[in-house]
Enzyme design. Structure first.
Site, PDB file in Angstrom:
ATOM      1  N   ASP A 131       0.865  -1.178   0.000  1.00  0.00           N
ATOM      2  CA  ASP A 131       0.000   0.000   0.000  1.00  0.00           C
ATOM      3  C   ASP A 131       0.902   1.227   0.000  1.00  0.00           C
ATOM      4  O   ASP A 131       2.131   1.107  -0.119  1.00  0.00           O
ATOM      5  CB  ASP A 131      -0.951  -0.006   1.199  1.00  0.00           C
ATOM      6  CG  ASP A 131      -2.298   0.618   0.846  1.00  0.00           C
ATOM      7  OD1 ASP A 131      -2.351   1.854   0.720  1.00  0.00           O
ATOM      8  OD2 ASP A 131      -3.284  -0.131   0.689  1.00  0.00           O
ATOM      9  N   HIS A 175      -2.978   4.045  -3.973  1.00  0.00           N
ATOM     10  CA  HIS A 175      -2.418   3.292  -2.847  1.00  0.00           C
ATOM     11  C   HIS A 175      -0.969   2.890  -3.117  1.00  0.00           C
ATOM     12  O   HIS A 175      -0.541   1.786  -2.775  1.00  0.00           O
ATOM     13  CB  HIS A 175      -3.277   2.067  -2.528  1.00  0.00           C
ATOM     14  CG  HIS A 175      -4.594   2.419  -1.905  1.00  0.00           C
ATOM     15  ND1 HIS A 175      -4.785   2.483  -0.549  1.00  0.00           N
ATOM     16  CD2 HIS A 175      -5.786   2.753  -2.474  1.00  0.00           C
ATOM     17  CE1 HIS A 175      -6.045   2.829  -0.291  1.00  0.00           C
ATOM     18  NE2 HIS A 175      -6.663   3.008  -1.452  1.00  0.00           N
ATOM     19  N   GLU A 182      -9.920   3.789  -5.041  1.00  0.00           N
ATOM     20  CA  GLU A 182      -9.718   5.150  -4.532  1.00  0.00           C
ATOM     21  C   GLU A 182      -8.673   5.963  -5.298  1.00  0.00           C
ATOM     22  O   GLU A 182      -7.735   6.512  -4.727  1.00  0.00           O
ATOM     23  CB  GLU A 182      -9.355   5.095  -3.041  1.00  0.00           C
ATOM     24  CG  GLU A 182     -10.466   4.492  -2.188  1.00  0.00           C
ATOM     25  CD  GLU A 182     -10.104   4.435  -0.723  1.00  0.00           C
ATOM     26  OE1 GLU A 182     -11.008   4.589   0.108  1.00  0.00           O
ATOM     27  OE2 GLU A 182      -8.918   4.224  -0.395  1.00  0.00           O
TER      28      GLU A 182
END
Length: 646
Positions: free
Chosen positions: A290, A344, A415
């Protein structure tokens, strides 16, 4: 005088002699009385024990409690109040409930007679197998089952104790695999099995029939669950006879663990996989990277870990990955490794300019972070840099080689910050860039997989999986892991569009919820704690949970208003780790993930009924015996008096 003296002497001697004889008689009488009392006490103890089906001594002290099955429930009594001394473990196994987890989906018949056994008295006969690989893996899985039994035996008291269940019997386990020679867990693996246990002339005979190694392994798991340690007998006991016909309701039954926010040692991952196997989960979704860290050291791209790991002690090497994959394979579990992209990502991708590759990522650790990502640090890949896709191809190829999973892949895809890309590419709609990136990443994956796209490639649900972008994705190759609330319209839209779907609804199956925000004093990004009961009772494929949609059925099912049939592959619990580290993992995940395991294996219509409490408590005890520090369901008093707490 002499005569009188002689007579006196003789009289005194006679008197002393009489006294001596009387004394000896009294001593003999006392000895006889003591002997009689001892014999009477011994007989009383022997007669008392003869009426007890089990008797045990804890360092010379009788057990305090005994459990008696009355009206299909185990009731606790003082041992002095009953002539029957029975442990809670044995009472639970013999009093009504099956004590199997997850509950089988087919017919189950279990005897109430028991037989004492020893772990080393179990032997394996592979009657039929489609390949040597299957036979070898069966032998390994069988030894794992025996080792779990040995652990139970080591938990018993050291001294041998007699019991009234008869002599110890051997158990011959005969396995027939009459299907695929494939040993890996695949999307099309038939995990069904049939188990039968019958008493033979000299031993018990267990027969497991399956169409795959994974199905046979599940049969061994179920067999191990009808063996238990009775602490009063200090012996393993097994049901004398049993029949179980079983198959999972859904093919994808997963647990996600995030090892990027905080690092977890390999031993924690191995122990988590052990617990998954005990519950018949089949997919370890490893969210390995991440923006906070990139702890995966890859031979194909070593600079990612060099720039992105927390330190040399927080890295997974290729050998670590191989160990985890092998550990999982013997337990019927695949390792689905996710390197999230294009968002990420963080400093791990910041070395491009120094290596002459240009900017591999933008907005790395941008401020204010709240404008560019959901939590710090920010960063996302450069969709216009061709070196990004070359690097992704190398990463994907090595992951496929390490995990041996080539029919299923996870691209990430969650995202993305439109603002970040808009600042760097103001000539293109960021959503078009996102779609372009996904398509090019799919091409990289196809090349990495030898020119063939995996049967199913998963993306996280996002704005890209909403209309009008969802319709531009290839539903024949791409599936969606839906993480949003089950009541969100976009979650429903993915199902109505006919995409193959893995459900991980935040309002039920996110295990990190309910611990507040790590950034401030708010409640955090997702509401209250999800109890095991909430995890268990969530059935998003049913009509009442689909906001008016038709029932799903666990495979192709009717959509609503002429929409495509819903295609739910299964579900997964997710453990994100912003506020969790090594040492707290077991209690955070278990037994809640076990509740998810039964939901996606059996999908019983009943909610958290008393039967579920009792069986899950028994399953927790099995996890504890395997070294998994699962959290308790309730106070120990409730364990001793279960129906009083329900």
């Amino acid at each position: 005088m002499k005569w009188w003296g002689d007579a006196l002497g003789r009289g005194a001697g006679a008197q002393f002699a009489r006294v001596g004889r009387l004394r000896r008689a009294l001593v003999l009488l006392a000895a006889a009385a003591c002997t009689a009392a001892a014999l009477l006490y011994w007989r009383q103890q022997s007669d008392d024990r003869a009426h007890r089906p089990l008797h045990a001594l804890y360092a010379g002290v009788e057990p305090q409690w005994s459990w008696v099955c009355r009206n299909y429930r185990c009731e606790r009594l003082l041992a002095s109040e009953t002539s029957t001394l029975q442990s809670l473990e044995t009472c639970n196994m013999l009093c009504d409930s099956t004590q199997l987890w997850p509950q089988p989906t087919g017919p189950v018949s279990l005897a109430t007679a028991v037989v004492p056994v020893r772990a080393d008295g179990f032997s394996l006969q592979v009657v039929s197998s489609p390949s040597r690989d299957v036979s070898n893996l069966l032998a390994e899985a069988f030894e794992l089952m025996k080792e779990n039994m040995r652990v139970l035996e080591r938990n018993a008291a050291a001294e041998s104790r007699q019991n009234d269940y008869g002599s110890v019997r051997d158990v011959v386990v005969k396995v027939i695999v009459n299907g695929t020679a494939e040993t890996r867990m695949r999307l099309d693996t038939d995990e069904s099995y049939k188990l039968s246990l019958r008493p033979g002339k000299k031993s018990l005979v267990a027969k497991i029939t399956a169409h795959s190694f994974c199905g046979a392994r599940h049969g061994l798991e179920t067999l191990s669950q009808i063996v238990w340690l009775d602490p009063y007998a200090a012996s393993l006991l097994i049901l004398e006879a049993a029949t179980v016909v079983d198959a999972p309701r859904f093919p994808y039954r997963g647990l996600l663990l995030d090892t990027a926010r905080n690092f977890f040692p390999t031993k924690d991952i191995l122990r988590t996989i052990d617990a998954m196997a005990a519950c018949k989960l089949n997919t370890f979704h490893w969210h390995v990277t991440d923006s906070q860290s990139f702890p995966l050291r890859l031979n194909s791209a070593p600079l990612l870990a060099q720039h992105g790991a927390y330190g040399p002690g927080a890295v997974y090497t290729p050998d670590d990955v191989k160990l985890i994959v092998r550990h999982a394979k013997v337990r019927g579990i695949r390792v689905l490794m996710e390197v999230d992209a294009p968002a990420h990502v963080g400093r791990a991708w910041g070395w491009g300019p120094a290596e002459g590759l240009g900017h591999l990522a933008h907005c790395i650790e941008a401020e204010p972070w709240s404008a560019y990502c959901g939590e710090p640090p920010c960063g996302q890949l450069n969709p216009r840099n061709p070196h990004v896709y070359d690097l992704l191809e190398r990463i994907y190829k090595e992951i496929i080689e390490l995990t041996e999973v080539d029919d299923l892949f996870h691209l990430g895809g969650d995202e993305v910050s439109e603002r970040c890309w808009a600042q760097h590419f103001n000539d293109t709609d960021p959503m078009d860039l996102w779609l372009e990136f996904t398509q090019r990443a799919m091409h990289s994956l196809t090349r990495a997989n030898g020119g063939k796209a995996p049967e199913l490639t998963l993306l996280w649900s996002s704005r890209l999986t909403r209309s009008p972008y969802l319709e531009r994705l290839d539903s024949h190759k791409i599936g969606v892991q839906v993480w949003g609330s089950s009541r969100w319209p976009e979650s429903r839209a993915v199902l109505d569009s006919g995409f193959r779907t893995v459900l991980s609804h935040v309002d039920a199956w996110y295990l990190d919820c309910g611990f507040g925000s790590w950034r401030d004093s708010s409640d955090g990004h997702c509401g209250p704690y999800r109890s095991w009961q909430q995890v268990y009772e969530h059935r998003p494929w049913t009509e009442e949970n689909a906001a008016g949609a038709g029932p799903l059925g666990g495979g192709p099912g009717p959509g609503a208003g002429g929409a495509a049939p819903w295609q739910v592959e299964g579900g997964a619990a997710c453990q994100w780790t912003e506020q969790l580290g090594a040492g707290g993992l077991d209690a955070r995940v278990w037994p809640r993930a076990a509740a998810l395991a039964e939901r996606v294996w059996s999908d019983r219509a009943e909610g958290a009924a008393p039967d579920v409490y009792l069986r899950l408590d028994t399953q927790r005890a099995r996890l504890l015996a395997r070294g998994v520090r699962a959290a308790p369901l309730w106070p120990r008093w409730c364990q001793h008096n279960p129906h009083a707490c329900l």
